[in-house]
Structures are given as C-alpha cells and as structure tokens.
Design an enzyme around this catalytic site. Sequence first.
Site, PDB file in Angstrom:
ATOM      1  N   GLY A  26      -0.369  34.747  -9.286  1.00 50.59           N
ATOM      2  CA  GLY A  26      -1.808  34.872  -9.086  1.00 50.59           C
ATOM      3  C   GLY A  26      -2.610  33.849  -9.865  1.00 50.59           C
ATOM      4  O   GLY A  26      -3.677  33.401  -9.408  1.00 50.59           O
ATOM      5  N   GLU A  61       0.829  -1.208   0.000  1.00 55.99           N
ATOM      6  CA  GLU A  61       0.000   0.000   0.000  1.00 55.99           C
ATOM      7  C   GLU A  61       0.860   1.253   0.000  1.00 55.99           C
ATOM      8  O   GLU A  61       0.622   2.204  -0.765  1.00 55.99           O
ATOM      9  CB  GLU A  61      -0.918   0.001   1.219  1.00 55.99           C
ATOM     10  CG  GLU A  61      -1.758   1.265   1.355  1.00 55.99           C
ATOM     11  CD  GLU A  61      -2.650   1.263   2.582  1.00 55.99           C
ATOM     12  OE1 GLU A  61      -3.348   2.269   2.801  1.00 55.99           O
ATOM     13  OE2 GLU A  61      -2.642   0.265   3.337  1.00 55.99           O
TER      14      GLU A  61
END
Length: 398
Positions: free
Chosen positions: A359, A261
């Site tokens: 931005g 896992e």
Amino acid sequence: MLSKSTTSTKEVNYDLFKRNRSYLTDEHEMFRTSLQKFLEKEAVPNIEKWEEEKYTPREFYEKLGEQGFLCPQIETKYGGLELDFGFNLVLAEELFRVGVGTLASTSSSIIVPYLERFGNEEQKSKYLPKCVSGEITTAVAMTEPGIGSDLANMSTSAVRDGDHYILNGEKTFISNGINAGLFFVAVKTDPKAIPARKGISIIMVEPKTPGFSCGKKLKKLGQHSTDTVELVFDDARVPVANLLGEEGQGFYYLMDRLQQERLLIANSALVVAEEMLKSTIGYVKERQAFGKPISSFQNTQFEIAEMATELTMAQTFLDDLASKHLNGENIVTQISMAKWFITDMARRMSARCLQLYGGYGFMEEYPIARRYRDVAVMPIYGGTSEIMKNIIAKNIGL
C-alpha cells in the site's frame, strides 16, 4: 512510519549496481561527482515543487550551463569542452537518477548534435555558444496529431517565398516546448516527392517567430516536471537561412542520430531500473510483516533475484554497446534490441517493485510511485518497442 525518501538501504549489496565500464575514465567520474553535488543542491530539494508545477524553470538549465555540464561534446571554438560521448552518458544518467531536468540531456545529447553535424558555420556560430551556456535549450518537432511514428506522411508544410519559408501545420508531444529557445521542426518542402521521406526538411525556428505559437501544455501520466506542448504554425515566416543542411534531407538527418538517441534512452532506463531496485531492496529489509522483514519471505526473495538477474544482464549488454558506439561502430540492430528490452524491463520492474512496497507504494510520498508513472513512456518515445522489433526482424533477414 517508514522513511519516505529511498527508505533504508543498510546492508544492501551495492556490488550489484557497480558497472564495469572500461570506456569511462577518471575524468568522467570527476564530471559525475561534480554533477551529483550540483543536482543534490539545485534539483533534489525542488523535485516535489517542480512535479506539482509541471515545469522545470529555465534558471535550472542556465545554472547547468554556468557549471559547464551542458553540451560537453561541443568544440572549444564554440565554447564547449570538446569531450567524448561518455560525458553525455554520465549527464543523462545523473539527471535520470534524480528524475528532474532530463530535458537537458535530450537537448545536449540528441538535438544539438543535429546542428553540430549538419549546420553551416554561420548557424553554429550563432547558436552553439548559447546552447553551451544554457541560454538556449532546444526541442525537436517531428510528431503530428494522428501520424505517430509514420513521419514520412507528416503534413506540416514549408513553402518558399523569397528569402523565407512559410510554415503551416501542427506538432504535438513536443518536450521542452515552453523553455526551448530553438526548435528543430520537420516539415514537408516537397509534398510530391516519391518516396515521401525525400520531401522532408528540417528548419530551425525561434520562439518569437511571427505566426508560430505554443499551444496548450499537455497533461501527462508521468514525467510531470518536463513540459510537453503542442506547436502551431500559421503562416509562420522563417528565414531560408534557418534551413538545416539541404532541402529533402531532413528524414535522413533524423535517422542519422537514432543509434545515439536510443543508446541514451536505454541507458537512462537502466539507471531508473537500478534506482528502483536499490530502494526496493532497502525497503523490504526494513518493512515488517507478521513479525519479520518481508525480505525473509520466499516470494520477495524470488522477485528480487529475478529482477537483479535481468538488471545485471542488461548492464553487461549495454556497457558493451556503449563501448562500441564510442569506437564508431554501426550497431543499429543491437541498439534496437537494447532500447526495446531495457525500457520494457524497467517498465515491468516498476510494477514489481511497487507491488513489494504494498500500500505504501501507492502513496505519493514514496519515490516508487513517481518512478512507476515516469518510466511508462520510455518504451514509447524514441521509437516504440514495436518499431524496434520491426528493425531487428528486418536486419536479421526476415
């Protein structure tokens, strides 16, 4: 306006993203190519929709099954292809590369193997063919409110009543809770066991079981297209025949699959890091500031150089571990290192890449915004970074 997908990647040196994985063959790459074509058609056009709906429809998993992508490791007598773990790695990589349907990898490569390894013939004959076809996807229910990683102190109980167990308790943070056709539920069958972990068993629960229900769908920071829910057991009656393996062995069954896992999680985080860096390199080459590409600024170059170095070192380390895992070697300590370092690296990289977008990185139309949210949980699930460090320290004799 700059392109809102991955932005321009012209003149990007793709050699950086080529991994030398000797354990992958031409057959693995053929599987990858077919999967990529499938995802380009069935997943990519739906990403925004599934993110907004906070759900990936069952039909998507059924289509994956129809095309033979689910549970590639299952034996042919149960409808599978009986392929090696390398195919599971490829499945996870491509799902995380596009960022949707990742629960198909969790179900196929992490949860279903519990049934393959510890289930009896009747259970495997009943459920495995449906896992291969996509008719059933699975979920594992371990975490409870308030206990986090302390699984030995779970309180969900299963009391024997003739040919049934009576389950009571709650589980939380359960991925795939809405779509799952089979839940692997960790319960206390012996609350007096010492140590407490010896009282844990795993019982397989079907969705329509009387007394069992899904609670509210949880609101998450990221990974919106994968549903996460609470589960409630109120005198739920489950046949004793649905006990996985033996009573009292559930904790050890769960631990048995952790190396695999955590390898999958580390590898998936690495793929996300590769995609973030690839798109960011393309973006800084195209984005202009002060009359020239921001890729020409020394700060940008240093940031990219540092991330590329970390990524390349992580690739080399992880590919060596994957090869060893496929050879059956016990590498728990090194896998714990990889799971901690690579998921943490990916989370740090998401912030660094977003900063280079400026931005625009804060705008939802750019994939870096979603990557930034989605990667935040990777150092938490499958064992937190702190648990990984505990394992490493213990295994080196501290």
